[in-house]
Design a protein around this motif. Structure first.
Motif, mmCIF file in Angstrom:
data_model
loop_
_atom_site.group_PDB
_atom_site.id
_atom_site.type_symbol
_atom_site.label_atom_id
_atom_site.label_comp_id
_atom_site.label_asym_id
_atom_site.label_seq_id
_atom_site.Cartn_x
_atom_site.Cartn_y
_atom_site.Cartn_z
ATOM 1 N N GLU A 250 0.818 -1.208 0.000
ATOM 2 C CA GLU A 250 0.000 0.000 0.000
ATOM 3 C C GLU A 250 0.861 1.272 0.000
ATOM 4 O O GLU A 250 0.667 2.176 0.812
ATOM 5 N N THR A 251 1.815 1.316 -0.924
ATOM 6 C CA THR A 251 2.731 2.456 -0.982
ATOM 7 C C THR A 251 2.408 3.439 -2.102
ATOM 8 O O THR A 251 2.863 4.576 -2.076
ATOM 9 N N THR A 252 1.626 3.014 -3.101
ATOM 10 C CA THR A 252 1.358 3.879 -4.247
ATOM 11 C C THR A 252 -0.035 4.508 -4.215
ATOM 12 O O THR A 252 -0.331 5.375 -5.034
ATOM 13 N N GLY A 253 -0.875 4.070 -3.292
ATOM 14 C CA GLY A 253 -2.246 4.563 -3.253
ATOM 15 C C GLY A 253 -3.224 3.681 -4.006
ATOM 16 O O GLY A 253 -4.440 3.805 -3.823
ATOM 17 N N LEU A 254 -2.707 2.749 -4.830
ATOM 18 C CA LEU A 254 -3.595 1.875 -5.599
ATOM 19 C C LEU A 254 -4.366 0.932 -4.677
ATOM 20 O O LEU A 254 -5.594 0.822 -4.765
ATOM 21 N N ARG A 255 -3.652 0.259 -3.772
ATOM 22 C CA ARG A 255 -4.313 -0.677 -2.876
ATOM 23 C C ARG A 255 -5.249 0.055 -1.910
ATOM 24 O O ARG A 255 -6.251 -0.516 -1.460
ATOM 25 N N ALA A 256 -4.940 1.293 -1.600
ATOM 26 C CA ALA A 256 -5.784 2.049 -0.675
ATOM 27 C C ALA A 256 -7.212 2.188 -1.181
ATOM 28 O O ALA A 256 -8.141 2.394 -0.389
ATOM 29 N N VAL B 233 -3.790 13.971 8.985
ATOM 30 C CA VAL B 233 -4.948 14.323 8.164
ATOM 31 C C VAL B 233 -5.624 13.056 7.656
ATOM 32 O O VAL B 233 -4.962 12.163 7.111
ATOM 33 N N LEU B 234 -6.931 12.980 7.832
ATOM 34 C CA LEU B 234 -7.682 11.843 7.316
ATOM 35 C C LEU B 234 -7.660 11.844 5.791
ATOM 36 O O LEU B 234 -7.835 12.885 5.151
ATOM 37 N N ARG B 235 -7.447 10.662 5.216
ATOM 38 C CA ARG B 235 -7.483 10.513 3.771
ATOM 39 C C ARG B 235 -8.699 9.665 3.398
ATOM 40 O O ARG B 235 -9.005 8.689 4.079
ATOM 41 N N PHE B 236 -9.359 10.028 2.326
ATOM 42 C CA PHE B 236 -10.579 9.336 1.938
ATOM 43 C C PHE B 236 -10.456 8.778 0.528
ATOM 44 O O PHE B 236 -9.881 9.415 -0.364
ATOM 45 N N VAL B 237 -11.016 7.587 0.346
ATOM 46 C CA VAL B 237 -11.181 7.044 -0.995
ATOM 47 C C VAL B 237 -12.502 7.590 -1.517
ATOM 48 O O VAL B 237 -13.547 7.418 -0.886
ATOM 49 N N LEU B 238 -12.438 8.264 -2.665
ATOM 50 C CA LEU B 238 -13.604 8.935 -3.228
ATOM 51 C C LEU B 238 -13.895 8.400 -4.629
ATOM 52 O O LEU B 238 -13.055 7.758 -5.259
ATOM 53 N N LEU B 239 -15.104 8.693 -5.112
ATOM 54 C CA LEU B 239 -15.534 8.242 -6.431
ATOM 55 C C LEU B 239 -15.664 9.414 -7.389
ATOM 56 O O LEU B 239 -16.233 10.453 -7.041
ATOM 57 N N ARG B 240 -15.148 9.212 -8.611
ATOM 58 C CA ARG B 240 -15.439 10.145 -9.699
ATOM 59 C C ARG B 240 -16.687 9.680 -10.448
ATOM 60 O O ARG B 240 -17.450 10.489 -10.971
ATOM 61 N N GLN B 241 -16.846 8.389 -10.502
ATOM 62 C CA GLN B 241 -18.036 7.749 -11.068
ATOM 63 C C GLN B 241 -18.045 6.309 -10.582
ATOM 64 O O GLN B 241 -17.072 5.840 -9.989
ATOM 65 N N SER C 184 -7.790 10.358 -2.101
ATOM 66 C CA SER C 184 -7.603 11.802 -2.028
ATOM 67 C C SER C 184 -6.670 12.163 -0.881
ATOM 68 O O SER C 184 -6.830 11.675 0.234
ATOM 69 N N GLU C 185 -5.689 12.990 -1.176
ATOM 70 C CA GLU C 185 -4.748 13.453 -0.149
ATOM 71 C C GLU C 185 -5.183 14.786 0.435
ATOM 72 O O GLU C 185 -4.592 15.278 1.391
ATOM 73 N N SER C 186 -6.195 15.412 -0.146
ATOM 74 C CA SER C 186 -6.623 16.751 0.275
ATOM 75 C C SER C 186 -7.444 16.666 1.562
ATOM 76 O O SER C 186 -8.316 15.798 1.687
#
Length: 375
Positions: A239-245, A337-345, A352-354
């Protein structure tokens, strides 16, 4: 449990082999031979599963000339603790379990996580095989090499990346499960469609009742989930690239709800279902997810049979602020900071790192609650 020559492979990588299996003892023997392992097993089995399958499975294993030490684990999220791990360490030492043994985890996510955690740490690591017995474990927790126990501060905070030698999936185990467990696992199935496969989402919309009834589309759903997770894990094991997240879609909210329920009264899949509604609402609040896409998600979520009292006590009656505060121990935080997995569709998720402002987060939780109330 019967031999079935019609079995077929789901997915295989250099990390782990995953098979749909109807001949577990024979396949375990094949795995031990393949890895040149002694035929000595620690069968770490869910107490409930043991009632139905423990004796016949042990008989089959002994027919294959296995030496078996059986360890029973209570089927409760509270079993995922340092205290329970320490109990297993002591039992295995007294039983003479050494590095010639393979640990076989037979059960749902709790047993798989606990047995995997102990296997990874006992005598610096014993080989591990998963035999998941719940839908949730078959499609998610038994795949991908994450093992962990809980801490009072949060879920899965203490653990390892520890890949199993193999995972053997026998859908026959699902026949003894109550509907609540099937729906719980189906929430994780839905997650895979939402994060990465729009066509699969349409398949779930069309075949939802057939899957719940454990007709043939269920096996197809399991295969698709396993294949997707294997692909993701192979590309981003640690889980280092954000893909698995992306696999954590809805889980930041879900783990908070489980914590508020003291890891007892809310099934993980139920929490994930509510969490995915929150994450979908947040995606819409942030201008990422179109309203018509969100409506499709809400419509399929409404087909899940969650007890009214469970939804009310552990989701609807919890304040938005309370849920937000419970999220602060989430292990996916970065620099506080909390990071969230979000949907574009539907079918396209990203990490998201924001940072998300508190009032937007609470508004999303409130909207998700309203969606559920309108079912």
């Amino acid at each position: 449990m019967q031999r079935n020559e019609g079995r077929y492979g789901v997915s295989q990588s250099k990390m782990s082999e995953v098979l749909i299996s109807h001949r577990l003892a024979s396949d375990l023997a094949d795995i031990c031979n393949k890895h040149q392992s002694a035929k000595r097993l620690v069968l770490c089995i869910d107490q409930h599963v043991d009632t139905y399958f423990g004796t016949p499975l042990c008989l089959e294993l002994r027919k294959e000339n296995f030496v078996v030490h059986k360890t029973l684990v209570p089927a409760s999220e509270r079993s995922k603790s340092l205290a329970m791990a320490n109990r297993l360490y002591g039992e295995w030492v007294r039983a003479g379990v050494d590095r010639t043994y393979t640990v076989v985890a037979v059960g749902g996510g709790v047993v798989g996580d606990l047995a995997g955690f102990v296997a990874a740490s006992y005598m610096r690591g014993l080989p591990l095989v998963h035999i998941p017995t719940t839908l949730l474990a078959m499609v998610d927790s038994a795949i991908g090499g994450k093992v962990a126990i809980n801490h009072p501060a949060g879920k899965n905070l203490i653990g390892f990346f520890y890949e199993a030698s193999a995972t053997l999936i026998d859908p026959a185990f699902l026949r003894t499960l109550p509907p609540r467990e099937i729906f719980s696992g189906l929430a994780e199935v839905l997650k895979y469609a939402l994060i990465g496969d729009r066509t699969f989402f349409s398949f779930l919309e069309e075949q939802f009742e057939a899957i719940v009834a454990q007709r043939p589309p269920l096996v197809e759903a399991i295969k698709r989930c396993v294949a997707m997770k294997q692909r993701i894990v192979k590309l981003d094991f640690r889980e280092t690239t954000g893909l698995r997240a992306r696999l954590n879609f809805g889980h930041t909210f879900a783990h908070a709800l489980e914590k508020l329920a003291h890891y007892r009264f809310l099934r993980h899949g139920e929490a994930v279902l509510f969490g995915m509604l929150c994450a979908s609402a947040l995606s819409m609040q942030l201008g990422l997810l179109a309203e018509n896409e969100a409506k499709r998600i809400v419509q399929i979520a409404k087909r899940f049979n969650v007890k009214r009292t469970v939804a009310e006590r552990y989701f609807l009656e919890r304040s938005e602020k309370e849920i937000e505060q419970a999220m602060q121990s989430d292990k996916k935080k970065a620099n506080g900071v909390l990071r969230f997995v979000l949907l574009r569709q539907i079918g396209e998720a990203f990490l998201s790192e924001s940072p998300v402002q508190s009032h937007i987060l609470q508004r999303a939780i409130k909207e998700a609650k309203q969606w559920w109330k309108e079912r």
